[in-house]
Design a protein around this motif. Structure first.
Motif, PDB file in Angstrom:
ATOM      1  N   ILE A 132     -83.550  10.983  17.974  1.00  0.00           N
ATOM      2  CA  ILE A 132     -82.455  11.823  18.462  1.00  0.00           C
ATOM      3  C   ILE A 132     -82.952  13.160  18.983  1.00  0.00           C
ATOM      4  CG2 ILE A 132     -81.794  13.090  16.357  1.00  0.00           C
ATOM      5  CD1 ILE A 132     -78.865  12.031  17.027  1.00  0.00           C
ATOM      6  N   LYS A 143     -72.789   9.422  17.004  1.00  0.00           N
ATOM      7  CA  LYS A 143     -73.916  10.354  17.017  1.00  0.00           C
ATOM      8  C   LYS A 143     -74.099  11.059  15.671  1.00  0.00           C
ATOM      9  CE  LYS A 143     -73.975  11.214  21.992  1.00  0.00           C
ATOM     10  NZ  LYS A 143     -73.922  12.240  23.077  1.00  0.00           N
ATOM     11  N   ARG A 188     -75.720   8.584  13.362  1.00  0.00           N
ATOM     12  CA  ARG A 188     -77.107   8.395  13.790  1.00  0.00           C
ATOM     13  C   ARG A 188     -77.972   9.585  13.381  1.00  0.00           C
ATOM     14  NH1 ARG A 188     -79.085   8.729  19.972  1.00  0.00           N
ATOM     15  NH2 ARG A 188     -81.322   8.510  19.594  1.00  0.00           N
ATOM     16  N   GLN A 189     -77.431  10.787  13.551  1.00  0.00           N
ATOM     17  CA  GLN A 189     -78.159  11.996  13.178  1.00  0.00           C
ATOM     18  C   GLN A 189     -78.467  11.998  11.680  1.00  0.00           C
ATOM     19  OE1 GLN A 189     -79.053  15.028  15.128  1.00  0.00           O
ATOM     20  NE2 GLN A 189     -80.194  15.341  13.241  1.00  0.00           N
TER      21      GLN A 189
END
Length: 210
Positions: A76, A51, A54-55
């Motif tokens: 997101i 995450k 990805r962020q």
């Protein structure tokens, strides 16, 4: 002075080579029916279980796209956590498509890492190239490690797909590309290398970016 000029030239050439090989487009596909495409609103989706990565990826890409005049947003923040925390059925994905249309999203850019591998490279290729001494003994002594050392680079294969989410049409693939990116120790640098090549390619294909 002559050696200094040679050294600068070699250093510049080596930097050029490193820059060129840090990210490479392996192959790509473009829908032949689409000559050019400009998205009214583009959703950026990083497909990753990490995450934090990805962020950072989605934030970096969206901010860069906005600087290029593209109306982009991050998945997101657009999707609820449940969208990526669990598998979605085809029926659920149809509902997601309707949500995208209501939000006036007409294109989605998916990115995922499909492979990671080692690559062996030559070490010390330019070591002591421009030193003033050029005796056999000193030259060989300072470069003999090239026979013994192997440097293993981590290479990521990254697949990127651009889909049209257009009302009254199939959600068709516009473009897909596969790139190799040499890993650096900093995630932000990896993303920058990928982004630079992606933007260059999209501009050449007349997709999203002018």
């Amino acid at each position: 002075m002559r050696y200094l000029i040679v050294f600068i030239s070699v250093l510049s050439f080596a930097t050029f080579l490193i820059g060129c090989r840090s990210a490479t487009l392996i192959h790509d596909y473009k829908n032949q029916d689409i000559k050019s495409f400009q998205a009214s609103r583009l959703l950026v989706v990083g497909i990753s279980a990490d995450k934090e990565a990805r962020q950072l990826y989605e934030t970096t890409l969206v901010e860069s796209l906005k600087k290029e005049g593209v109306n982009a947003l991050k998945s997101i923040t657009f999707f609820e956590n449940s969208f990526t925390d669990q598998k979605q059925s085809l029926q659920q994905l149809k509902a997601i498509e309707k949500k995208l249309l209501r939000a006036r999203v007409d294109a989605v850019l998916f990115t995922k890492i499909t492979n990671r591998k080692d690559r062996v490279t030559l070490v010390n290729a330019y070591q002591n190239f421009a030193q003033s001494y050029q005796t056999f003994k000193n030259y060989y002594y300072n470069n003999q490690s090239a026979y013994l050392e192997n440097k293993h680079e981590q290479v990521y294969t990254i697949e990127t797909s651009l889909f049209c989410i257009c009302p009254g049409q199939e959600r068709e693939l516009i473009w897909r590309g596969e790139m190799e990116v040499i890993e650096s120790k900093r995630l932000s640098r990896n993303i920058h290398r990928y982004k630079s090549l992606l933007f260059k390619t999209l501009k050449q294909k007349k997709l999203v970016l002018n």
